[in-house]
Design a protein around this motif. Structure first.
Motif, PDB file in Angstrom:
ATOM      1  N   ASN A   1       0.609  -1.336  -0.117  1.00  0.00           N
ATOM      2  CA  ASN A   1      -0.145  -0.035   0.025  1.00  0.00           C
ATOM      3  C   ASN A   1       0.877   1.125   0.008  1.00  0.00           C
TER       4      ASN A   1
ATOM      5  N   ILE B   1       1.698   1.970  -3.359  1.00  0.00           N
ATOM      6  CA  ILE B   1       0.992   2.736  -4.157  1.00  0.00           C
ATOM      7  C   ILE B   1       0.615   4.040  -3.734  1.00  0.00           C
TER       8      ILE B   1
ATOM      9  N   TYR C   1       2.033  -0.232 -10.743  1.00  0.00           N
ATOM     10  CA  TYR C   1       1.406  -1.288 -11.334  1.00  0.00           C
ATOM     11  C   TYR C   1       1.625  -2.625 -10.485  1.00  0.00           C
TER      12      TYR C   1
ATOM     13  N   ASN D   1       2.843  -2.926  -7.364  1.00  0.00           N
ATOM     14  CA  ASN D   1       2.384  -3.264  -6.313  1.00  0.00           C
ATOM     15  C   ASN D   1       1.003  -3.684  -6.069  1.00  0.00           C
ATOM     16  N   HIS D   2       0.153  -3.260  -7.155  1.00  0.00           N
ATOM     17  CA  HIS D   2      -1.220  -3.863  -7.373  1.00  0.00           C
ATOM     18  C   HIS D   2      -1.039  -5.305  -7.580  1.00  0.00           C
TER      19      HIS D   2
ATOM     20  N   LEU E   1      -0.663  -6.491  -3.872  1.00  0.00           N
ATOM     21  CA  LEU E   1      -2.158  -6.476  -3.090  1.00  0.00           C
ATOM     22  C   LEU E   1      -2.729  -7.954  -3.757  1.00  0.00           C
ATOM     23  N   GLY E   2      -2.705  -8.449  -5.055  1.00  0.00           N
ATOM     24  CA  GLY E   2      -3.390  -9.565  -5.510  1.00  0.00           C
ATOM     25  C   GLY E   2      -2.754 -10.708  -4.786  1.00  0.00           C
TER      26      GLY E   2
ATOM     27  N   GLN F   1      -9.544  -8.379  -8.930  1.00  0.00           N
ATOM     28  CA  GLN F   1      -9.533  -6.907  -8.770  1.00  0.00           C
ATOM     29  C   GLN F   1      -8.038  -6.233  -8.959  1.00  0.00           C
ATOM     30  N   ALA F   2      -7.379  -6.787  -7.775  1.00  0.00           N
ATOM     31  CA  ALA F   2      -5.857  -6.072  -7.711  1.00  0.00           C
ATOM     32  C   ALA F   2      -5.276  -6.431  -9.183  1.00  0.00           C
TER      33      ALA F   2
ATOM     34  N   ASP G   1      -6.180  -3.887 -11.972  1.00  0.00           N
ATOM     35  CA  ASP G   1      -5.690  -2.613 -11.568  1.00  0.00           C
ATOM     36  C   ASP G   1      -4.015  -2.588 -12.051  1.00  0.00           C
ATOM     37  N   ALA G   2      -3.481  -3.810 -11.900  1.00  0.00           N
ATOM     38  CA  ALA G   2      -1.893  -3.890 -12.326  1.00  0.00           C
ATOM     39  C   ALA G   2      -1.705  -3.893 -13.928  1.00  0.00           C
TER      40      ALA G   2
END
Length: 547
Positions: A79, A82, A89, A91-92, A95-96, A110-111, A114-115
């Motif tokens: 986080n 980001i 991208y 760090n998304h 999170l995934g 979803q993560a 975003d990536a």
């Protein structure tokens, strides 16, 4: 790799193969490859103030914390990455990965979406790390791994010289048991970087999984030749020797891993696990206790502590340890072997009903564990549930053909049921069970006519149907047992005494004095102080004088 259940329960469950966390050429990634996580953290934290490297540094830090089971810290760094860069991208991706670790697939998707938005979908490193996330996800399905392969291929389309992506692609193929494609990927990584020790290590793992131990040893040694400080290669080489049954060599090689790896509770935990695998249970317990002083909630060490007490023959301490572990561990991290050991420990502590419950759970999770069926059947029999005990062996037949040992235990269960009925004066039911025992033991003598113990078991089952020895039902098989076992009286001494005593008594009842004396004298030869033989021979002598 070729992993038995203990390997999965201890080594693999706690210390999965090191996945890629940063791009090749990165000093921090090298530290991770060496399993020097504290060193890697220090390197990456030093890069957080550098605008050019901060993005990957946040991701790498989060991934290290995720790897070492510290999800809160992992989330913090992903986080922060980001927050520091709205277009982060990578760090998304982090999170995934975290969402997959937590079992939240929708959040992970979803993560990853975003990536892969904007430039992320064209970034070979982002694509490779999304692929890596799917390939190395907890409980990854075949669909997950294939999805990971597609992203890795996209990464390689954009950067065909990416050695790291080739290694992760090889890992994916290896999980799908597509060994040829896995080897091609590892070979490609080596072509791109001939000093890529990790690629040689993966080759060794692949050769180990196919039981090609000589090639595996050569590959691990090549990784060590490239980098003499490459601790994980010593770890895998030690495991190779373990799988080959060379326990002393395995332990000495694994000690080199410990000497080279970072001095952390994680390294100590891995060493404790290996001590357990090589049956050094007392030392494993000692190491586990030391780790638990610093990390009281360490899942694998709490597990190993309970397992070790059981293997050391201390079921009371094992019960206290396993119940503490089962109560506080994240239930999603319980494995089949946890329920198996809990069941075995309960059985040793005479808690048959709870033992059965847990052993059944273990079989539900892994019905291919053929050793577990005997334990479960024993628990049912101990609880006087003989029909269920036999049914367990019938279930086992769906996985493997019964062995002599299986027939022995099944026959014993019938014998126990028969003895219970006989004690209740239900002679008809008792004889039915004894007959079933005899026919079960008969499977052994049919397949192995010269197997002495098979005849001994049948003799006992038949003697139980003739408790007054009026018919001599057991005579043929006791005679056959003596015929086979008599040449090795030291090995079979106790059982030869039993067989000769039966025959001596049978012939005494029939009034065949000479035959009776022959067998009782044989008992005296085997055991000169045998009181039963002494009394029988005196009685036979008296009856001869009266005549």
């Amino acid at each position: 790799m070729t992993r038995n259940w203990k390997y999965i329960a201890l080594m693999a469950a706690a210390f999965p193969a090191t996945a890629a966390v940063a791009q090749t050429g990165d000093a921090g990634r090298r530290a991770v490859d060496l399993e020097r996580y504290e060193e890697a953290k220090s390197i990456y934290k030093g890069q957080l103030g550098n605008k050019n490297s901060a993005d990957n540094a946040y991701f790498a830090l989060g991934d290290i914390y995720l790897k070492t089971d510290n999800t809160d810290s992992a989330a913090y760094y992903f986080n922060q990455g980001i927050a520091n860069n709205k277009r982060s991208y990578i760090n998304h991706v982090g999170l995934g990965k975290l969402a997959l670790e937590q079992g939240n697939r929708a959040k992970a998707e979803q993560a990853f979406g975003d990536a892969l938005s904007g430039r992320g979908k064209r970034d070979p490193y982002v694509l490779a790390m999304v692929g890596d996330a799917y390939v190395n996800a907890p409980n990854a399905t075949e669909a997950d791994i294939n999805k990971g392969i597609e992203y890795l291929k996209q990464a390689l389309e954009r950067d065909s010289n990416n050695a790291l992506a080739n290694v992760v692609l090889g890992d994916a193929y290896l999980q799908l048991k597509r060994g040829g494609e896995a080897m091609s990927s590892y070979d490609r990584a080596i072509q791109l970087d001939e000093n890529y020790a990790t690629a040689y290590m993966r080759r060794g793992q692949l050769y180990t999984s196919s039981r090609n131990y000589n090639e595996a040893e050569e590959a691990f040694k090549k990784a060590i030749e490239i980098d003499p400080n490459f601790a994980p290669a010593y770890s895998d080489l030690g495991e190779l020797y373990y799988f080959a049954g060379q326990y002393d060599k395995a332990l000495s090689t694994f000690q080199k891993f410990v000497d080279m790896a970072e001095d952390t509770p994680e390294t100590s935990a891995k060493y404790a696990s290996f001590l357990f695998l090589t049956k050094n249970y007392d030392k494993a317990l000692q190491e586990a206790e030391e780790v638990l002083q610093e990390q009281p909630d360490n899942t694998v060490m709490n597990r190993l502590r309970a397992y070790s007490y059981m293997e050391l023959g201390q079921p009371d301490k094992a019960l206290e340890a396993i119940e503490g572990y089962m109560q506080k561990v994240d239930q999603s991290k319980l494995i089949a072997e946890d329920y198996e050991y809990y069941g075995r420990i309960l059985n040793k502590n005479n808690q048959s009903e709870k033992a059965i419950e847990n052993l059944e759970k273990a079989l539900q999770m892994n019905n291919a564990n053929v050793e577990l069926y005997a334990e479960l059947a024993s628990a049912y029999a101990k609880n006087n549930q003989y029909d269920q005990a036999i049914e367990v062996y019938e279930r086992k037949r769906t996985n493997v053909e019964p062995s002599n040992a299986d027939y022995y235990y099944m026959g014993n269960i019938y014998m126990m049921a028969g003895e219970e009925k006989a004690a209740a004066n239900d002679r008809e039911a008792a004889d039915q069970f004894f007959q079933q025992a005899d026919s079960t033991y008969g499977k052994v003598t049919e397949a192995n006519p010269t197997y002495a113990y098979g005849h001994l078991w049948r003799a006992r089952a038949q003697a139980s149907q003739d408790p007054e020895t009026e018919e001599g039902l057991a005579r043929p098989h006791y005679e056959e047992f003596i015929k086979i076992a008599g040449a090795d009286s030291d090995k079979y001494k106790r059982d030869l005494i039993e067989a000769n005593s039966y025959l001596g008594y049978y012939y005494y009842l029939k009034g065949e004095r000479d035959n009776a004396m022959k067998y009782w004298q044989e008992v005296k030869v085997l055991d000169p102080a045998n009181p039963q033989a002494e009394a029988a021979l005196n009685e036979i002598g008296k009856s001869a004088k009266q005549k």
